[in-house]
Scaffold this active site. Structure first.
Site, PDB file in Angstrom:
ATOM      1  N   GLN A   1       0.759  -1.316  -0.100  1.00 20.77           N
ATOM      2  CA  GLN A   1       0.185   0.335   0.208  1.00 20.77           C
ATOM      3  C   GLN A   1       0.708   1.693   0.028  1.00 20.77           C
ATOM      4  O   GLN A   1       0.455   2.458  -0.655  1.00 20.77           O
ATOM      5  CB  GLN A   1      -0.699  -0.301   1.542  1.00 20.77           C
ATOM      6  CG  GLN A   1      -1.437  -0.946   1.273  1.00 20.77           C
ATOM      7  CD  GLN A   1      -2.965  -0.991   2.454  1.00 20.77           C
ATOM      8  OE1 GLN A   1      -3.752   0.238   2.812  1.00 20.77           O
ATOM      9  NE2 GLN A   1      -2.524  -2.103   3.283  1.00 20.77           N
TER      10      GLN A   1
ATOM     11  N   ALA B   1      -6.807   4.085  -1.119  1.00 20.74           N
ATOM     12  CA  ALA B   1      -6.548   3.862   0.067  1.00 20.74           C
ATOM     13  C   ALA B   1      -5.115   4.620   1.215  1.00 20.74           C
ATOM     14  O   ALA B   1      -4.532   4.409   0.728  1.00 20.74           O
ATOM     15  CB  ALA B   1      -6.913   2.846   0.525  1.00 20.74           C
TER      16      ALA B   1
ATOM     17  N   SER C   1      -6.972   0.098   4.337  1.00 16.07           N
ATOM     18  CA  SER C   1      -7.514  -1.521   3.021  1.00 16.07           C
ATOM     19  C   SER C   1      -8.009  -1.495   3.631  1.00 16.07           C
ATOM     20  O   SER C   1      -6.828  -2.324   4.581  1.00 16.07           O
ATOM     21  CB  SER C   1      -6.094  -0.628   2.162  1.00 16.07           C
ATOM     22  OG  SER C   1      -7.024  -2.112   1.003  1.00 16.07           O
TER      23      SER C   1
ATOM     24  N   ASP D   1     -11.938  -8.234  -4.617  1.00 18.94           N
ATOM     25  CA  ASP D   1     -12.303  -7.643  -6.033  1.00 18.94           C
ATOM     26  C   ASP D   1     -12.445  -8.352  -6.974  1.00 18.94           C
ATOM     27  O   ASP D   1     -12.124  -8.959  -7.321  1.00 18.94           O
ATOM     28  CB  ASP D   1     -11.369  -6.283  -6.733  1.00 18.94           C
ATOM     29  CG  ASP D   1     -11.195  -5.123  -5.835  1.00 18.94           C
ATOM     30  OD1 ASP D   1     -12.124  -5.115  -4.622  1.00 18.94           O
ATOM     31  OD2 ASP D   1     -10.068  -4.653  -5.055  1.00 18.94           O
TER      32      ASP D   1
ATOM     33  N   GLU E   1     -18.532   0.298  -3.431  1.00 18.14           N
ATOM     34  CA  GLU E   1     -17.729  -0.689  -4.828  1.00 18.14           C
ATOM     35  C   GLU E   1     -18.522  -2.040  -4.941  1.00 18.14           C
ATOM     36  O   GLU E   1     -18.455  -2.979  -3.786  1.00 18.14           O
ATOM     37  CB  GLU E   1     -16.343  -0.808  -3.928  1.00 18.14           C
ATOM     38  CG  GLU E   1     -15.805   1.094  -3.269  1.00 18.14           C
ATOM     39  CD  GLU E   1     -14.506   0.415  -3.259  1.00 18.14           C
ATOM     40  OE1 GLU E   1     -13.931  -1.089  -3.209  1.00 18.14           O
ATOM     41  OE2 GLU E   1     -13.465   0.725  -3.589  1.00 18.14           O
TER      42      GLU E   1
ATOM     43  N   HIS F   1     -16.130  -5.456  -4.936  1.00 22.98           N
ATOM     44  CA  HIS F   1     -15.626  -5.591  -3.385  1.00 22.98           C
ATOM     45  C   HIS F   1     -16.240  -6.038  -2.364  1.00 22.98           C
ATOM     46  O   HIS F   1     -17.310  -5.574  -1.771  1.00 22.98           O
ATOM     47  CB  HIS F   1     -14.936  -4.245  -2.270  1.00 22.98           C
ATOM     48  CG  HIS F   1     -13.935  -4.799  -1.673  1.00 22.98           C
ATOM     49  ND1 HIS F   1     -13.029  -4.005  -1.728  1.00 22.98           N
ATOM     50  CD2 HIS F   1     -14.385  -5.111  -0.532  1.00 22.98           C
ATOM     51  CE1 HIS F   1     -12.560  -4.071  -0.333  1.00 22.98           C
ATOM     52  NE2 HIS F   1     -12.977  -4.686   0.328  1.00 22.98           N
TER      53      HIS F   1
HETATM   54 ZN   LIG Z   1     -11.097  -3.977  -3.146  1.00 26.52          ZN
END
Ligand SMILES: [Zn+2]
Length: 457
Positions: A336, A366, A371, A380, A428, A431
């Protein structure tokens, strides 16, 4: 005969002659009548009333009865007023709290705030052997049969077995105390419960003791269970609990995956990672495994989530949807950081300052630690017809199938369109997050998001 006729004439009251009248006047005038001896003729209203009453005895009886009623009524009112005044007289003595064998004093000003008597749940829970979990500002007390109460500092609602209800006043929760209104505890306990709570307002003594089952001979056989209920409350929000014998329908045989889909240590999968509660830089799950379902590169998830996802993808394929794959799963903290720094660097090279570049990157990426992908519990989805992760995923057959079936495999739509204010993330549809089948079903049916669900648990 003549005499008789005369008599008849007298009886007909023939007016007296003048001669006779004069004789009568003389006779009356000569008599000496002492008028003072005659009874005085009283002509006042009072006398008239009594003469009326003498003549109307029934009316008199009714009047007396009415008068008696009025007197009795006035007396009753007086008694009630005195009682009320006594009840309203505030006893400001310090409180004596008796918890089983323990006895201690609480200063009146510490026990009562805004006319509400507070009790320290830490002490009650310790006496009643309830399990205490949570943090110093949000605490949960679990009694028998997983019945629980949950309080949050400075919050006027509480949670009773998954139902949010009014607390009656704001709770004070910190490391030392968990003060809640005594009335709330009494209401949540209901009657005939494991704790007996009595308050003597004359002496300001609060007594809390356990109830025991006794045999006919008076032998104690054990303590009565402590349970909580919401019968006396208006429920503001609640989790719909999964029935123990609930049946799930699957398109494939899931026997080999059930211990993953519905794991025993289900609470391990309820970890929260969001902007308000980021994971630390050192958080990394220890049970990561490689994804065996269709993906666009190598990636990892925690073992139960990976197995549950594998079964889910098998089922989806069996129902004819075979264009779907996973495009993202576990992302480490350092990944990240690298990703975020890359975005920021790109914006700086476009001419932005560091602050501007970071702010712009935060709009779509994020901040490291916030995240959910760092939990190793979310993925995802993407389909062959989609080139980008955007809301067009909503129009795919995969999305329609996931909307109806993901919960059966322990997955939830993590960022629903109507919960943006709570999750802090825009909608989302691609997700999905693993929480285990029980929690996923409860979240799915209650239409709560994970943050709301965890608050009620
Ligand atoms: Zn995601």
């Amino acid at each position: 005969m003549k005499k008789n006729k005369k008599n008849e004439a007298v009886q007909k009251e023939v007016p007296l002659s003048n001669e006779e009248l004069n004789m009568l006047r003389k006779s009356v005038a000569s008599e000496k009548v002492d008028r003072s001896k005659l009874p005085h003729y009283d002509n006042s209203d009072k006398a008239k009333f009594f003469r009326y009453v003498k003549k109307n005895k029934f009316f008199a009886a009714i009047c007396i009865l009415l008068a008696v009623c009025v007197v009795v009524l006035l007396a009753l009112c007086a008694v009630m007023a005195i009682k009320k005044a006594a009840a309203e007289r505030v006893n400001t003595d310090d409180y004596t709290v008796i918890l089983g064998d323990r006895k201690y004093t609480v200063k009146y000003k510490d026990a009562v705030r805004g006319d509400i008597l507070f009790v320290d749940m830490y002490k009650v829970a310790e006496y009643a052997q309830m399990t205490r979990t949570g943090s110093t500002s949000s605490v949960k007390f679990t009694a028998q049969n997983n019945n629980y109460l949950r309080f949050e500092n400075d919050t006027d609602t509480a949670v009773v077995n998954g139902c949010m209800v009014e607390l009656g006043a704001k709770a004070v929760v910190n490391a030392e105390v968990c003060e809640i209104p005594l009335d709330f505890l009494i209401k949540a306990m209901g009657s005939g419960n494991g704790l007996k709570i009595s308050l003597d307002k004359d002496t300001n003594t609060l007594k809390i003791t356990r109830r025991y089952y006794k045999t006919d001979d008076g032998d104690i056989t054990g303590p009565v269970e402590i349970l909580f209920n919401t019968d006396s409350f208006d429920v503001l929000q609640q989790i719909l609990r999964v029935e123990k014998d609930r049946k799930y329908e699957y398109g494939i045989n899931v026997d080999g995956y059930l211990s993953n889909i519905d794991p025993e240590n289900a609470e391990d999968y309820l970890i929260l990672a969001n902007k308000e509660t980021p994971l630390g830089s050192d958080y990394a799950p220890s049970d990561l495994v490689r994804l065996e379902c269709k993906t666009n590169r190598d990636m990892q998830l925690r073992k139960d989530a990976e197995r549950a996802l594998y079964a889910l993808m098998l089922d989806m394929a069996a129902s004819g949807i075979d264009d779907t794959f996973i495009t993202s799963a576990y992302r480490s903290y350092s990944y990240q950081v690298g990703l975020f720094d890359k975005y920021v660097g790109e914006h700086i090279s476009e001419g932005m300052t560091k602050e501007e570049a970071e702010a712009t990157a935060l709009e779509y990426s994020a901040k490291p630690g916030t995240s959910e992908h760092q939990t190793g519990l979310c993925v995802d989805f993407m389909t062959n017809s989609m080139t980008d992760l955007d809301e067009s995923f909503e129009d795919t057959a995969a999305f329609r199938w996931l909307s109806e079936n993901a919960y059966k495999y322990g997955f939830i739509l993590r960022y629903p369109p109507d919960k943006v204010d709570i999750t802090g993330y825009k909608y989302e549809p691609w997700h999905y997050r693993f929480v285990g089948r029980t929690a996923a079903t409860e979240i799915y049916e209650s239409e709560l998001c994970l943050e709301e669900y965890l608050e009620l648990n």
